[in-house]
Write a protein that holds these residues in place. Structure first.
Motif, PDB file in Angstrom:
ATOM      1  N   GLY A 102     -11.735  16.283   2.604  1.00 49.28           N
ATOM      2  CA  GLY A 102     -11.884  14.853   2.722  1.00 49.28           C
ATOM      3  C   GLY A 102     -12.236  13.710   1.765  1.00 49.28           C
ATOM      4  N   LYS A 103     -12.409  14.425   0.718  1.00 47.44           N
ATOM      5  CA  LYS A 103     -12.904  13.526  -0.481  1.00 47.44           C
ATOM      6  C   LYS A 103     -11.628  12.917  -0.843  1.00 47.44           C
ATOM      7  N   VAL A 104     -11.507  11.463  -0.954  1.00 45.72           N
ATOM      8  CA  VAL A 104     -10.336  10.697  -1.274  1.00 45.72           C
ATOM      9  C   VAL A 104     -11.053   9.443  -2.200  1.00 45.72           C
ATOM     10  N   GLN A 105      -9.964   8.973  -2.831  1.00 45.30           N
ATOM     11  CA  GLN A 105     -10.514   7.710  -3.539  1.00 45.30           C
ATOM     12  C   GLN A 105      -9.054   6.719  -3.347  1.00 45.30           C
ATOM     13  N   LEU A 106      -9.398   5.480  -2.878  1.00 48.12           N
ATOM     14  CA  LEU A 106      -8.124   4.247  -3.061  1.00 48.12           C
ATOM     15  C   LEU A 106      -8.320   3.595  -4.316  1.00 48.12           C
ATOM     16  N   CYS A 107      -7.386   3.015  -4.555  1.00 49.82           N
ATOM     17  CA  CYS A 107      -7.383   1.739  -5.666  1.00 49.82           C
ATOM     18  C   CYS A 107      -6.562   0.689  -5.069  1.00 49.82           C
ATOM     19  N   ALA A 108      -6.812  -0.442  -4.989  1.00 52.88           N
ATOM     20  CA  ALA A 108      -6.148  -1.775  -4.712  1.00 52.88           C
ATOM     21  C   ALA A 108      -6.241  -2.757  -5.945  1.00 52.88           C
ATOM     22  N   MET A 109      -5.082  -3.290  -6.133  1.00 56.68           N
ATOM     23  CA  MET A 109      -4.870  -4.416  -7.345  1.00 56.68           C
ATOM     24  C   MET A 109      -4.607  -5.556  -6.814  1.00 56.68           C
ATOM     25  N   MET A 141     -18.689  -4.321   3.840  1.00 58.64           N
ATOM     26  CA  MET A 141     -17.404  -3.649   4.478  1.00 58.64           C
ATOM     27  C   MET A 141     -16.320  -4.525   4.729  1.00 58.64           C
ATOM     28  N   GLU A 142     -16.896  -5.501   5.262  1.00 55.91           N
ATOM     29  CA  GLU A 142     -15.879  -6.636   5.556  1.00 55.91           C
ATOM     30  C   GLU A 142     -14.848  -7.392   4.249  1.00 55.91           C
ATOM     31  N   GLU A 143     -16.065  -7.405   3.327  1.00 52.18           N
ATOM     32  CA  GLU A 143     -15.396  -7.895   2.013  1.00 52.18           C
ATOM     33  C   GLU A 143     -14.391  -6.739   1.568  1.00 52.18           C
ATOM     34  N   VAL A 144     -14.876  -5.562   1.668  1.00 53.38           N
ATOM     35  CA  VAL A 144     -13.758  -4.468   1.190  1.00 53.38           C
ATOM     36  C   VAL A 144     -12.522  -4.345   1.755  1.00 53.38           C
ATOM     37  N   LYS A 145     -12.608  -4.614   3.199  1.00 49.07           N
ATOM     38  CA  LYS A 145     -11.384  -4.750   3.987  1.00 49.07           C
ATOM     39  C   LYS A 145     -10.534  -5.887   3.747  1.00 49.07           C
ATOM     40  N   ASN A 146     -11.164  -6.869   3.684  1.00 48.76           N
ATOM     41  CA  ASN A 146     -10.400  -8.182   3.200  1.00 48.76           C
ATOM     42  C   ASN A 146      -9.745  -8.260   1.780  1.00 48.76           C
ATOM     43  N   PHE A 147     -10.328  -7.536   0.921  1.00 47.73           N
ATOM     44  CA  PHE A 147      -9.890  -7.420  -0.352  1.00 47.73           C
ATOM     45  C   PHE A 147      -8.651  -6.679  -0.298  1.00 47.73           C
ATOM     46  N   ILE A 148      -8.625  -5.483   0.321  1.00 48.23           N
ATOM     47  CA  ILE A 148      -7.562  -4.423   0.341  1.00 48.23           C
ATOM     48  C   ILE A 148      -6.475  -5.271   1.227  1.00 48.23           C
ATOM     49  N   LYS A 149      -6.518  -6.008   2.217  1.00 45.31           N
ATOM     50  CA  LYS A 149      -5.645  -6.525   3.001  1.00 45.31           C
ATOM     51  C   LYS A 149      -5.079  -7.619   2.041  1.00 45.31           C
ATOM     52  N   GLU A 150      -5.616  -8.389   1.431  1.00 50.62           N
ATOM     53  CA  GLU A 150      -5.016  -9.356   0.495  1.00 50.62           C
ATOM     54  C   GLU A 150      -4.126  -8.579  -0.527  1.00 50.62           C
ATOM     55  N   CYS A 151      -4.383  -7.579  -0.927  1.00 49.90           N
ATOM     56  CA  CYS A 151      -3.467  -6.864  -1.718  1.00 49.90           C
ATOM     57  C   CYS A 151      -2.287  -6.370  -1.055  1.00 49.90           C
ATOM     58  N   GLY A 152      -2.238  -6.159   0.432  1.00 50.15           N
ATOM     59  CA  GLY A 152      -1.066  -5.708   0.831  1.00 50.15           C
ATOM     60  C   GLY A 152      -0.765  -4.178   0.817  1.00 50.15           C
ATOM     61  N   ALA A 153      -0.997  -3.627  -0.351  1.00 50.07           N
ATOM     62  CA  ALA A 153      -0.981  -2.214  -0.344  1.00 50.07           C
ATOM     63  C   ALA A 153      -2.056  -1.548  -1.321  1.00 50.07           C
ATOM     64  N   TYR A 154      -2.377  -0.256  -1.186  1.00 48.64           N
ATOM     65  CA  TYR A 154      -3.304   0.431  -1.988  1.00 48.64           C
ATOM     66  C   TYR A 154      -2.655   1.788  -2.048  1.00 48.64           C
ATOM     67  N   PHE A 155      -3.295   2.494  -3.194  1.00 50.64           N
ATOM     68  CA  PHE A 155      -2.853   3.768  -3.378  1.00 50.64           C
ATOM     69  C   PHE A 155      -3.979   4.767  -3.083  1.00 50.64           C
ATOM     70  N   LEU A 156      -3.907   5.661  -2.243  1.00 54.44           N
ATOM     71  CA  LEU A 156      -4.717   6.814  -1.646  1.00 54.44           C
ATOM     72  C   LEU A 156      -4.576   8.099  -2.634  1.00 54.44           C
ATOM     73  N   ALA A 157      -5.631   8.541  -3.085  1.00 47.74           N
ATOM     74  CA  ALA A 157      -5.593   9.812  -3.985  1.00 47.74           C
ATOM     75  C   ALA A 157      -6.328  10.961  -3.217  1.00 47.74           C
ATOM     76  N   THR A 158      -5.545  12.015  -3.081  1.00 44.01           N
ATOM     77  CA  THR A 158      -6.114  13.281  -2.438  1.00 44.01           C
ATOM     78  C   THR A 158      -5.911  14.451  -3.312  1.00 44.01           C
ATOM     79  N   VAL A 159      -6.454  15.643  -3.009  1.00 40.25           N
ATOM     80  CA  VAL A 159      -6.294  16.893  -3.499  1.00 40.25           C
ATOM     81  C   VAL A 159      -5.543  17.860  -2.811  1.00 40.25           C
ATOM     82  N   ASP A 160      -4.622  18.271  -3.615  1.00 40.17           N
ATOM     83  CA  ASP A 160      -3.738  19.548  -2.898  1.00 40.17           C
ATOM     84  C   ASP A 160      -3.923  20.613  -3.791  1.00 40.17           C
ATOM     85  N   GLY A 161      -4.727  21.628  -3.294  1.00 39.10           N
ATOM     86  CA  GLY A 161      -5.092  22.670  -4.327  1.00 39.10           C
ATOM     87  C   GLY A 161      -5.894  22.166  -5.538  1.00 39.10           C
TER      88      GLY A 161
END
Length: 132
Positions: A57-64, A1-21
């Motif tokens: 509550g099911k989401v996905q984020l993507c960070a590059m 989990m720490e590796e995931v957090k650190n990777f995302i922080k290094e990216c600075g921003a990420y995109f969060l996908a949700t469902v609306d209908g």
């Protein structure tokens, strides 16, 4: 989990996908923290993203990460945590948010990932998956 957090922080921003209908909704986010062994994000309860997460509550984020040409997909279910302590933790980690949010207002929302799957990807290596 720490590796995931650190990777995302290094990216600075990420995109969060949700469902609306029956429509996907994607927007940029910047908060990510570990608190009490869980990976958290922060938003406002008044925002559409919060309303979408409360319905599904099911989401996905993507960070590059352009520096290493790798990206991360993180899927899971976001769960609201209304306790004051994780709100304080998040706002201490992101003090610039204190202009808009307070741990004691009715709007600040922190959510943690449950049943998460993180997949690290690149064009040159096989994907690597972590579950938490």
């Amino acid at each position: 989990m720490e590796e995931v957090k650190n990777f995302i922080k290094e990216c600075g921003a990420y995109f969060l996908a949700t469902v609306d209908g029956d429509e996907p909704k994607v927007r940029p986010f910047g908060t990510i923290e570990i608190f009490e062994g869980k990976l958290y994000i922060q938003t406002g309860k008044s925002k559409n993203v919060s309303k979408q997460i409360q319905k599904n509550g099911k989401v996905q984020l993507c960070a590059m990460n352009k520096t290493c040409n790798k990206w991360l997909r993180l899927s899971g279910t976001l769960v609201r945590d209304d306790r004051r302590e994780p709100k304080v933790h998040m706002l201490e980690a992101y003090p610039e948010l204190k202009r808009m949010y307070s741990p004691d207002d009715e709007n600040t929302e922190v959510l943690y990932f449950k049943d998460a799957t993180a997949t690290f990807c690149s064009f040159t290596e096989a994907p690597r998956t972590i579950k938490f």
